[in-house]
Scaffold this active site. Structure first.
Site, mmCIF file in Angstrom:
data_model
loop_
_atom_site.group_PDB
_atom_site.id
_atom_site.type_symbol
_atom_site.label_atom_id
_atom_site.label_comp_id
_atom_site.label_asym_id
_atom_site.label_seq_id
_atom_site.Cartn_x
_atom_site.Cartn_y
_atom_site.Cartn_z
ATOM 1 N N ILE A 87 -87.337 67.363 37.854
ATOM 2 C CA ILE A 87 -87.960 67.566 39.161
ATOM 3 C C ILE A 87 -87.050 68.371 40.072
ATOM 4 C CG2 ILE A 87 -88.891 66.386 41.197
ATOM 5 C CD1 ILE A 87 -89.086 63.859 39.260
ATOM 6 N N CYS A 88 -87.613 69.337 40.796
ATOM 7 C CA CYS A 88 -86.835 70.059 41.791
ATOM 8 C C CYS A 88 -87.228 69.545 43.175
ATOM 9 C CB CYS A 88 -87.111 71.558 41.682
ATOM 10 S SG CYS A 88 -86.132 72.505 42.826
ATOM 11 N N LEU A 89 -86.389 68.717 43.748
ATOM 12 C CA LEU A 89 -86.679 68.155 45.073
ATOM 13 C C LEU A 89 -85.340 67.936 45.762
ATOM 14 C CD1 LEU A 89 -88.838 66.980 47.010
ATOM 15 C CD2 LEU A 89 -88.491 64.774 45.912
#
Lengths: 214, 315
Positions: A87-89
């Site tokens: 996940i890119c967060l």
């Protein structure tokens, strides 16, 4: 007791006692540092009706180090790797703060599903699809939700359609398969070339055949 | 294997995703941070002077000026990162700086507790009592500003126990001494051994961040127009300012954050800038949010980190 264990125990109890949120946290095995989070896909999005599972690993210096999360359920989204679930967060990285909890982080993942950030992608191919044709992207995301997240109108899983999973159109795949190329290779090449929306008129057949031959 | 490595080197930076860059930064960061002593023993200011003896004359005359003002000792609050030679190091510089500067929180926390410890015996109990009641009202503010008790209370309880321990012996009958405080601030868990004290400094820093957030959120109209993104100059509301420039573990505290922290905890604080820009004096930035008779905590800023400055007669 270990500061990390104390904090995680409080968080698990808090989540269990909270009847208002639809986020769930469960143990995977006996370790309190490896957990599984579950939440429903947000309404009004292609993820509606799906149930999404997240693998949670609590690092050594939690809560002073961000929790590690990745999707177990396959998700078609620009900020989630379609292969690994990574996940890119920002809050999972350098915007992490100990004021955040497992529950609030899962809720942030839920809202990430509502508002993709294609300019900061985790999965570049999915992001391109999103930018090229929103409706085609949403159709694929909805299909993935149905196939992988138990979304509505669940057809038998044996009937998974690789063309729909790749977010392509059957007619396009058929046309190049008819030239004698293996179907899975055609799907792979068209997906990589982002053969969707207006790109269909911009990418020449020669380009595609060249890629198919290479 | 050899082939794989070549491919990695040939891969251009722009090809890395944000997440890959982050992971790379973290790896480099872990490699570049040796055993750092966060706060060290009191040293005579001559030791500070020695560091510059072969260097800038401006720094030397600034240190001499500090001596004339009565500062006799200092306490290194943070060693420098040993940066391993790495061609991609520039990627991590920003992150490293953020981590170093974040230690102003540790510095202030240490100086605050040390000031309580150093206070004359007759004043100690009332001072500790005042600190505890202030801490408890800060906790209320933090909860009112929207933080959950489950995330606040571990940090609150650790800080409270330390302050209480200045005047009241703990379960083992020990009082908090300067030596014990140093031990706590130097404690470090490793992969094989868990050290109970190691969670105390990050918890106290976290509590200071929560206090800063509470002050900014509860009095947001006071800070309206003063909060902005330091890079773009874009004005921010208190919530987004806190999300981006107060809460994250690695961000540096700037003037507004320090103002808010001093107001919330009623602190007097001086930050002395030893920056080699002037020959004849040192700029002091003063925060005066505590009682007039309370001596200011004095922090020495040097490019890259913060130390604590001490006047002998205050010892």
């Amino acid at each position: 007791m270990d500061a990390r264990l104390r904090r995680v125990n409080k968080e698990i109890t808090d989540c269990k006692n909270d009847k208002t949120s639809n986020v769930k946290i469960d143990l995977v095995d006996e370790s309190p540092f490896h957990l599984k989070g579950t939440f429903p896909g947000p309404e009004g999005t292609p993820y509606e009706g799906g149930t999404f599972e997240v693998d949670i690993v609590i690092p050594e210096s939690y809560p002073f180090q961000p929790v590690k999360m990745k999707f177990i359920t396959k998700v078609y989204h620009p900020n989630v790797s379609s292969a690994s679930g990574a996940i890119c967060l920002d809050i999972l990285k350098d915007a992490w703060s100990p004021v955040l909890t497992l529950k609030s982080t899962l809720i942030s993942l839920q809202s990430l599903l509502c508002s993709p950030e294609p300019n900061d992608p985790q999965d570049a191919e999915v992001a391109k699809h999103y930018m090229t044709s929103r409706s085609s992207f949403e159709e694929t995301a909805r299909y993935w939700t149905r196939i992988y997240a138990g979304g509505p109108a669940d057809e038998s899983k044996s009937g998974q359609d690789p063309v729909a999973i790749a977010g392509l159109e059957k007619a396009h795949v058929d046309r190049f398969e008819a030239l004698g190329f293996p179907r899975d290779k055609v799907i792979d090449v068209l997906r990589r070339l982002n053969y969707r929306g207006k790109n269909v008129t911009q990418i020449t057949d020669d380009t595609i055949v060249e890629k198919l031959l290479s | 294997m050899a082939e794989e490595q070549t491919t990695t080197t040939e891969r251009e930076l722009k090809d890395y995703s944000v997440s890959e860059m982050y992971d790379m930064n973290q790896r480099l960061l872990n490699e570049s941070v040796p055993d750092v002593v966060p706060v060290s023993e009191l040293a005579p200011i001559s030791a500070l002077r020695e560091e510059y003896e072969n260097g800038s004359q401006l720094f030397l005359s600034q240190i001499d000026w500090l001596v004339k003002q009565g500062y006799t000792h200092f306490r290194r609050a943070k060693g420098k990162y040993l940066r391993k030679c790495n061609p991609r190091m520039h990627l991590t510089t920003h992150l490293l700086q953020a981590m170093e500067i974040a230690f102003i929180d540790v510095t202030v926390a240490f100086a605050y507790l040390d000031q309580l410890i150093q206070s004359p015996l007759v004043e100690r109990e009332p001072k500790v009592g005042m600190s505890l009641s202030l801490l408890s009202s800060t906790r209320e503010d933090i909860l009112n500003a929207g933080a959950q008790a489950i995330v606040v209370d571990d940090a609150y309880e650790e800080f409270e126990a330390l302050i209480r321990n200045v005047a009241i012996p703990d379960a083992q009958g020990r009082l908090l001494t300067e030596r014990r405080l140093l031990d706590i601030f130097q404690a470090k868990s490793s992969e094989t051994t868990y050290v109970e004290d190691a969670s105390t400094p990050p918890n106290i820093v976290f509590f200071l961040r929560l206090a800063t957030r509470a002050q900014l959120k509860i009095n947001s109209e006071t800070y309206d127009g003063f909060l902005y993104d330091p890079e773009t100059g874009e004005p921010l509301d208190a919530e987004s300012f806190c999300n981006r420039f107060v809460d994250p573990v690695g961000v540096e505290a700037d003037h507004m954050q320090m103002t808010a922290l001093c107001r919330e905890l009623k602190l007097n604080l001086d930050v002395a800038y030893l920056d080699g820009r002037k020959a004849d004096n040192v700029d002091f930035v003063q925060f005066r949010e505590g009682p007039e008779n309370q001596a200011p905590l004095t922090v020495l800023y040097r490019p890259g980190h913060y130390d604590i400055l001490v006047k002998a007669e205050s010892k």
